[in-house]
Scaffold this motif. Structure first.
Motif, PDB file in Angstrom:
ATOM      1  N   MET A  66       3.702  -3.522  -8.733  1.00 42.69           N
ATOM      2  CA  MET A  66       3.054  -2.218  -8.590  1.00 42.69           C
ATOM      3  C   MET A  66       1.581  -2.436  -8.271  1.00 42.69           C
ATOM      4  O   MET A  66       0.907  -3.241  -8.943  1.00 42.69           O
ATOM      5  CB  MET A  66       3.146  -1.397  -9.889  1.00 42.69           C
ATOM      6  N   ASP A  67       1.080  -1.723  -7.276  1.00 42.80           N
ATOM      7  CA  ASP A  67      -0.332  -1.801  -6.932  1.00 42.80           C
ATOM      8  C   ASP A  67      -1.165  -1.479  -8.181  1.00 42.80           C
ATOM      9  O   ASP A  67      -0.951  -0.427  -8.811  1.00 42.80           O
ATOM     10  CB  ASP A  67      -0.610  -0.771  -5.829  1.00 42.80           C
TER      11      ASP A  67
ATOM     12  N   GLU B  33       6.696   2.265  -4.312  1.00 40.97           N
ATOM     13  CA  GLU B  33       6.515   0.851  -3.940  1.00 40.97           C
ATOM     14  C   GLU B  33       7.741   0.329  -3.190  1.00 40.97           C
ATOM     15  O   GLU B  33       7.619  -0.420  -2.225  1.00 40.97           O
ATOM     16  CB  GLU B  33       6.247  -0.010  -5.183  1.00 40.97           C
TER      17      GLU B  33
END
Ligand code: PMP
Length: 418
Positions: A61-62, A296
Motif C-alpha cells: 500500500m502506498d 492498489e
C-alpha cells in the motif's frame, strides 16, 4: 432533467455538512487546519500494509495513501478509486450523459440510499416480480406499496410493463384509485436474483422508452453484471440512457471480495450529491482500508487486467453452471422447470406436480434431508405463495451438486406424495 419531482421529502430535508464540505481544504498541504475533529493519525498504531495475492504477487500500500485511509476521508470515497471507477464506467458503458460516481459499503448501501432518495410514504414503487429480497427488505420499511412487474423466461416483459402504466390506477394491484403513477423502477437486469435471467438489450430499449414516456427513473442494480458468460456483455440501462434517468449500482462483491464491501453508484451529479448527503448523515464515508486494497490492486492491474480477471471469474461460474445443469437434467426433469442462466450463480426452479407453495418443502423436508435451498416467497414483492425455489451453484463442487440435487429430488417426491 428536473429531478425535484423524484426526490423524496426525506431526501429534500438533507443538507450538506459544512464540516465535510471543508474537508478537501483540510487535506491541502498549504492549508493550516484548525477544522474538523480529525484525530491525530500519529496516535494510530498501524505503520504500513502489504497484501499477498494468490499468484504470489505482493501489493504494497502506498505509504501516504495508507496514512490517509486510516483517517477520515471524502464522503464519496477515496478519490483515486473514484477516478479509476469513473474511467471503467466510460470504457465499459460509453455513457452519453454526464455522470458522477460515489463509492459505498457494497452496492446494498447505495441501492437503499437511492431508493430512500426517491420514495415518499404512500408511493407506489415498481420492482421486478420476483425481486431481490435485500431490496424488498428495505422497501418494507418505507411505507410504500411495492408493485411487481411481470417477468417471463426473458426477464421483465415490456408489454406487461406498458399495460400496467397505461392502465394506472385501474391496474394498481392494491386497488388504490387515487394513487399517483409510480415514478421509480428498481430492477436487476443481469442474472436477476433470484431468477438468474438476464434481460436482452432489445427489452431494455423497450423498457427504457416506456420509462421515458411515463417519466420514470430507473434504479439499475447490476451486482452480477461482470458474471456474464458471453464475452460480449449486454448493454446496460446506464449505457442506453440519454436523459439522465438511470442511477446504476455496481459491486466488487462477486468479482474481488464481498467482505471488502465495495460498491459504486453512477448517475446524474445532482442525485449523487443527494446520496452523499445521506452518507454524511449516516456512515460518513466508505471504509478507507478496503478501498485502498481495491485501488492498489486495480491500479496495478489496469483496466485491461481487471477485464482479464472478470473473464476468469465468469468462466469459473460458467463451468459450475454447466455441471449444475447436468445435475438438473439428471434429477429435476419431471419434477421442476428452469431456465438455464447465461450469467451469475442462480437457478430459479419451478416445482411441478401440483406444488403451489414451496415454503414447507424447503423449510422442513429439504432441511431434514440436509439440503438448503431458498423458498421463493422470500422474493415475492407482494407476498404471495409460490411454487418456485432458488438454488445456487456458486459454492458446490460436482459431487456435492449431485448429492444436493438427489436429496432435493427426494424431498420433492415426498412432498408430492403427501
Ligand atoms: N443486489 C443484488 C441483486 C444482490 O444479489 C446483492 C447481494 N446479494 C446486492 C445487490 C448487494 O451486494 P453488495 O452489497 O455486496 O454489493
Amino acid at each position: 432533467m428536473d429531478y425535484s419531482k423524484f426526490i423524496s421529502e426525506h431526501s429534500k430535508a438533507r443538507n450538506p455538512s459544512s464540516i465535510r464540505a471543508l474537508m478537501p481544504y483540510m487535506n491541502l498541504k498549504t492549508v493550516i487546519s484548525l477544522g474538523a475533529g480529525q484525530p491525530n493519525a500519529q496516535t494510530f498504531p498501524f505503520a504500513g500494509m502489504t497484501v499477498t495475492l494468490k499468484n504470489g504477487d505482493v501489493l504494497e500500500m502506498d505509504p501516504e495513501l495508507f496514512q490517509r485511509c486510516l483517517s477520515y476521508d471524502a464522503t464519496a470515497g477515496l478519490k483515486q478509486l473514484q477516478d479509476w471507477l469513473k474511467e471503467l464506467q466510460i470504457i465499459e458503458h460509453h455513457p452519453s450523459v454526464e455522470f458522477d460516481l460515489a463509492i459505498g459499503a457494497g452496492s446494498q448501501d447505495l441501492l437503499t440510499k437511492g431508493l430512500e432518495m426517491f420514495i415518499n410514504p404512500g408511493d407506489a414503487v415498481l420492482v421486478e416480480d420476483p425481486a431481490y429480497t435485500g431490496a424488498l427488505a428495505f422497501l418494507q420499511t418505507q411505507d410504500c406499496d411495492v408493485v411487481g412487474c411481470k417477468t417471463d423466461d426473458g426477464g421483465m416483459i415490456p408489454e406487461a410493463f406498458e399495460s400496467l402504466l397505461e392502465n394506472w390506477p385501474t391496474s394498481n394491484p392494491y386497488g388504490k384509485t387515487d394513487q399517483a403513477r409510480p415514478k421509480v423502477l428498481y430492477c436487476h437486469p443481469t442474472a436477476g436474483n433470484p431468477t438468474g435471467v438476464s434481460l436482452s438489450e432489445e427489452r431494455k430499449r423497450s423498457i427504457y422508452a416506456i420509462c421515458q414516456k411515463y417519466d420514470i427513473m430507473i434504479l439499475e442494480d447490476d451486482a452480477y453484471y461482470y458474471l456474464q458468460f458471453d464475452n460480449k456483455r449486454i448493454a446496460s440501462y446506464f449505457s442506453l440512457d440519454v436523459d439522465g434517468r438511470v442511477l446504476r449500482c455496481d459491486s466488487m462483491s462477486k468479482i474481488l471480495s464481498s467482505g471488502l464491501r465495495i460498491g459504486w453508484v453512477s448517475g446524474p451529479k445532482e442525485l449523487i450529491e443527494r446520496m452523499n448527503m445521506h452518507t454524511m448523515a449516516t456512515n460518513l464515508q466508505p471504509a478507507g482500508i478496503p478501498q485502498l486494497m481495491a485501488y492498489e490492486l486495480l491500479h496495478k492491474w489496469g483496466h485491461d487486467g481487471f477485464f482479464e480477471h472478470v473473464a476468469q471469474v465468469s468462466k469459473f461460474y460458467k463451468e459450475k453452471r454447466d455441471l449444475f445443469v447436468d445435475g438438473l437434467d439428471k434429477y429435476m426433469v419431471g419434477r421442476a422447470e428452469w431456465v438455464v442462466p447465461t450469467a451469475g450463480m442462480f437457478v430459479w426452479l419451478k416445482l411441478l406436480n401440483g406444488i403451489t407453495d414451496s415454503f414447507d418443502l424447503v423449510m422442513n423436508r429439504a432441511l431434514k434431508k440436509q439440503v438448503v435451498a431458498i423458498p421463493g416467497d422470500a422474493f415475492m414483492p407482494m407476498g404471495n405463495k409460490t411454487p418456485y425455489i432458488r438454488v445456487s451453484y456458486s459454492n458446490v463442487d460436482k459431487d456435492a451438486m449431485d448429492e444436493a440435487l438427489r436429496r432435493l429430488a427426494d424431498a420433492i417426491d415426498e412432498e408430492v406424495a403427501s
